[in-house]
Design a protein around this motif. Structure first.
Motif, PDB file in Angstrom:
ATOM      1  N   GLY A   1      15.533 -12.700   4.128  1.00  0.00           N
ATOM      2  CA  GLY A   1      14.801 -11.442   4.237  1.00  0.00           C
ATOM      3  C   GLY A   1      13.457 -11.654   4.908  1.00  0.00           C
ATOM      4  O   GLY A   1      12.795 -12.672   4.705  1.00  0.00           O
ATOM      5  N   ILE A   2      13.060 -10.678   5.722  1.00  0.00           N
ATOM      6  CA  ILE A   2      11.759 -10.713   6.404  1.00  0.00           C
ATOM      7  C   ILE A   2      11.083  -9.364   6.183  1.00  0.00           C
ATOM      8  O   ILE A   2      11.692  -8.312   6.386  1.00  0.00           O
ATOM      9  CB  ILE A   2      11.915 -10.995   7.904  1.00  0.00           C
ATOM     10  N   VAL A   3       9.817  -9.398   5.766  1.00  0.00           N
ATOM     11  CA  VAL A   3       9.021  -8.191   5.534  1.00  0.00           C
ATOM     12  C   VAL A   3       7.760  -8.278   6.367  1.00  0.00           C
ATOM     13  O   VAL A   3       6.998  -9.249   6.253  1.00  0.00           O
ATOM     14  CB  VAL A   3       8.649  -8.045   4.039  1.00  0.00           C
ATOM     15  N   ARG A   4       7.515  -7.260   7.211  1.00  0.00           N
ATOM     16  CA  ARG A   4       6.320  -7.209   8.041  1.00  0.00           C
ATOM     17  C   ARG A   4       5.704  -5.817   7.951  1.00  0.00           C
ATOM     18  O   ARG A   4       6.301  -4.836   8.389  1.00  0.00           O
ATOM     19  CB  ARG A   4       6.649  -7.537   9.501  1.00  0.00           C
ATOM     20  N   PHE A   5       4.524  -5.739   7.346  1.00  0.00           N
ATOM     21  CA  PHE A   5       3.790  -4.475   7.302  1.00  0.00           C
ATOM     22  C   PHE A   5       3.007  -4.293   8.599  1.00  0.00           C
ATOM     23  O   PHE A   5       2.489  -5.258   9.163  1.00  0.00           O
ATOM     24  CB  PHE A   5       2.836  -4.456   6.105  1.00  0.00           C
ATOM     25  N   GLN A   6       2.914  -3.049   9.056  1.00  0.00           N
ATOM     26  CA  GLN A   6       2.245  -2.751  10.317  1.00  0.00           C
ATOM     27  C   GLN A   6       0.808  -2.288  10.132  1.00  0.00           C
ATOM     28  O   GLN A   6       0.171  -1.844  11.092  1.00  0.00           O
ATOM     29  CB  GLN A   6       3.044  -1.693  11.084  1.00  0.00           C
ATOM     30  N   GLU A   7       0.288  -2.356   8.902  1.00  0.00           N
ATOM     31  CA  GLU A   7      -1.108  -2.033   8.616  1.00  0.00           C
ATOM     32  C   GLU A   7      -1.792  -3.266   8.045  1.00  0.00           C
ATOM     33  O   GLU A   7      -1.264  -3.924   7.150  1.00  0.00           O
ATOM     34  CB  GLU A   7      -1.211  -0.862   7.635  1.00  0.00           C
ATOM     35  N   LYS A   8      -2.993  -3.562   8.556  1.00  0.00           N
ATOM     36  CA  LYS A   8      -3.679  -4.815   8.218  1.00  0.00           C
ATOM     37  C   LYS A   8      -3.978  -4.935   6.726  1.00  0.00           C
ATOM     38  O   LYS A   8      -3.952  -6.035   6.171  1.00  0.00           O
ATOM     39  CB  LYS A   8      -4.973  -4.925   9.029  1.00  0.00           C
ATOM     40  N   SER A   9      -4.260  -3.809   6.059  1.00  0.00           N
ATOM     41  CA  SER A   9      -4.604  -3.867   4.644  1.00  0.00           C
ATOM     42  C   SER A   9      -3.432  -4.330   3.782  1.00  0.00           C
ATOM     43  O   SER A   9      -3.623  -4.672   2.611  1.00  0.00           O
ATOM     44  CB  SER A   9      -5.092  -2.493   4.165  1.00  0.00           C
ATOM     45  N   PHE A  10      -2.223  -4.348   4.344  1.00  0.00           N
ATOM     46  CA  PHE A  10      -1.042  -4.799   3.597  1.00  0.00           C
ATOM     47  C   PHE A  10      -0.550  -6.166   4.070  1.00  0.00           C
ATOM     48  O   PHE A  10       0.542  -6.601   3.677  1.00  0.00           O
ATOM     49  CB  PHE A  10       0.092  -3.775   3.738  1.00  0.00           C
ATOM     50  N   ASP A  11      -1.352  -6.855   4.900  1.00  0.00           N
ATOM     51  CA  ASP A  11      -0.906  -8.128   5.462  1.00  0.00           C
ATOM     52  C   ASP A  11      -0.528  -9.159   4.405  1.00  0.00           C
ATOM     53  O   ASP A  11       0.360  -9.996   4.629  1.00  0.00           O
ATOM     54  CB  ASP A  11      -2.007  -8.717   6.360  1.00  0.00           C
ATOM     55  N   GLU A  12      -1.187  -9.118   3.254  1.00  0.00           N
ATOM     56  CA  GLU A  12      -0.912 -10.134   2.229  1.00  0.00           C
ATOM     57  C   GLU A  12       0.516 -10.048   1.706  1.00  0.00           C
ATOM     58  O   GLU A  12       1.028 -11.011   1.116  1.00  0.00           O
ATOM     59  CB  GLU A  12      -1.895  -9.996   1.076  1.00  0.00           C
ATOM     60  N   GLY A  13       1.188  -8.907   1.928  1.00  0.00           N
ATOM     61  CA  GLY A  13       2.572  -8.775   1.487  1.00  0.00           C
ATOM     62  C   GLY A  13       3.591  -9.264   2.491  1.00  0.00           C
ATOM     63  O   GLY A  13       4.783  -9.356   2.173  1.00  0.00           O
ATOM     64  N   ASP A  14       3.175  -9.582   3.721  1.00  0.00           N
ATOM     65  CA  ASP A  14       4.108 -10.089   4.726  1.00  0.00           C
ATOM     66  C   ASP A  14       4.737 -11.400   4.243  1.00  0.00           C
ATOM     67  O   ASP A  14       4.030 -12.308   3.785  1.00  0.00           O
ATOM     68  CB  ASP A  14       3.391 -10.344   6.048  1.00  0.00           C
ATOM     69  N   ASN A  15       6.048 -11.522   4.360  1.00  0.00           N
ATOM     70  CA  ASN A  15       6.703 -12.731   3.880  1.00  0.00           C
ATOM     71  C   ASN A  15       8.081 -12.885   4.494  1.00  0.00           C
ATOM     72  O   ASN A  15       8.650 -11.927   5.031  1.00  0.00           O
ATOM     73  CB  ASN A  15       6.817 -12.705   2.348  1.00  0.00           C
TER      74      ASN A  15
END
Length: 388
Positions: free
Chosen positions: A169-183
């Motif tokens: 699984g790959i998760v990429r948020f497109q808003e900088k404030s949610f970058d810590e959740g990218d994994n």
């Protein structure tokens, strides 16, 4: 470990799409049926009214959403090989909050080979979405999600088979404030299946999972774990299919950047899938899952419990009723607990051979503790689709 996410916006085209492809990825058995190349095209539009579109505890805001969409599906099957592709693209136009409007795309593809001794399968579910949809993704934020599944099975004898499965699984948020959740998160395992009857087998499997967060500064620490489970898989009756696997899992994380010791937890794990064709016109589905997954926030992992029940009833040749309920309970390694529940019913009417009208009502609610934040929402939708 990646979860096949159930969209709860309403019992509409998006919910139907993710339910369909989720069931399509369940392990198949041969021989496969013959199906020449078949294509299905749908286009139409839905209008939905939400009483609390931003899922607020107070100051609830009602909005209308207009959703034009295009859906395409390809299917092909022969005795040992089958393939499917399913695409759904739509635009959500919010009234009066036009700035929340956004496009969404979902793409699914699968191919598998089921031979006398060796079976191979690969599947991909890709989503570009933005709405809050479940206990994992509870915020309105643009994101890219990918779930890639690979399986192999070798018939070692007339009774035993060796199996392997990997899920990336790959998760990429497109808003900088949610970058810590990218994994990216990976779960893989090996198993042994023992045939009890021609339609039912005993399964034992075990493996490991890894959660790797993209950003090391300010992000949660990476996590890893092990799991082992066993149970039954197959047909209890010609009309009743069951997969029921239960076991244990253990997760642990690296130390936090602040120097705080990492989190560690051991608990039960389960995956249950039930399909009951109660009659030629009524089909019932039941699903339960319990497993560790990534967490969106500062915690390295969370335990997600999910229960889904659904029914499809073809009342007449022109009228179809759909019902669906879901309950999610998630607890992060840091002790934050979230609940998410939804109940939906819809009616589909075929006015002509290629024209359908659809209407439905959904209720959903959520709660977060220990912050004591809670919300609820009603969604009414109406729409039409034209098919080939």
């Amino acid at each position: 470990m990646p979860l096949l996410l159930a969209l709860l916006a309403s019992q509409d085209l998006t919910t139907e799409w993710i339910d369909r492809v989720s069931r399509d990825t369940l392990q198949a058995k041969g021989p496969l049926s013959f199906q020449p190349l078949k294509h299905t095209l749908n286009l139409g539009a839905f209008a939905a009214y939400s009483t609390n579109v931003n899922l607020e505890e107070s100051d609830e805001e009602g909005q209308t959403v207009i959703i034009p969409f295009l859906r395409a599906r390809l299917e092909y099957s022969e005795r040992q090989v089958d393939a499917a592709a399913d695409i759904l693209a739509n635009w959500k136009y919010y009234i009066p909050d036009h700035e929340a409007s956004d496009d969404e795309e979902r793409v699914y593809g699968r191919i598998r080979y089921v031979g006398p001794r060796l079976s191979l399968e690969g599947a991909e579910i890709f989503q570009h979405v933005s709405d809050p949809v479940d206990v994992v993704f509870a915020d309105r934020v643009d994101r890219l999600l990918s779930d890639t599944i690979g399986r192999a099975r070798l018939e070692a004898s007339g009774t035993f088979a060796l199996e392997a499965e990997v899920d990336l699984g790959i998760v990429r948020f497109q808003e900088k404030s949610f970058d810590e959740g990218d994994n990216w998160n990976l779960r893989g395992g090996l198993g042994l299946a023992a045939r009890l009857t021609s339609a039912l087998e005993l399964v034992a499997e075990g493996g490991a999972f890894v959660i790797d967060y993209r950003y090391s500064t300010g992000a949660p620490p990476d996590a890893e774990g092990l799991f082992a489970r066993g149970g039954l898989r197959g047909d209890l009756l010609p009309s009743l299919s069951l997969t029921a696997l239960v076991g244990v899992a253990r997760a642990s994380s690296d130390d936090f950047a602040s120097g705080v010791e990492g989190e560690e937890e051991e608990t039960g794990e389960a995956a249950v899938h039930l399909k009951f064709e109660a009659s030629p016109v009524l089909t019932l589905y039941g699903d339960y899952s319990r497993q560790f997954t990534f967490a969106v926030g500062t915690d390295p992992f969370q335990l997600v419990n999910r229960v889904v029940a659904a029914a499809e009833w073809d009342v007449t040749g022109e009228v179809r009723l759909l019902g669906r309920v879901q309950y999610d309970l998630a607890e992060t390694s840091g002790g934050v607990e979230r609940e998410y529940a939804s109940a939906a019913a819809s009616l589909r009417y075929r006015s002509h051979e290629q024209v359908f009208f659809d209407t439905g009502l959904t209720y959903r609610r959520g709660e977060v503790s220990p912050s004591d934040f809670d919300y609820d929402e009603w969604v009414l939708h109406v729409g039409f689709l034209i098919t080939n």
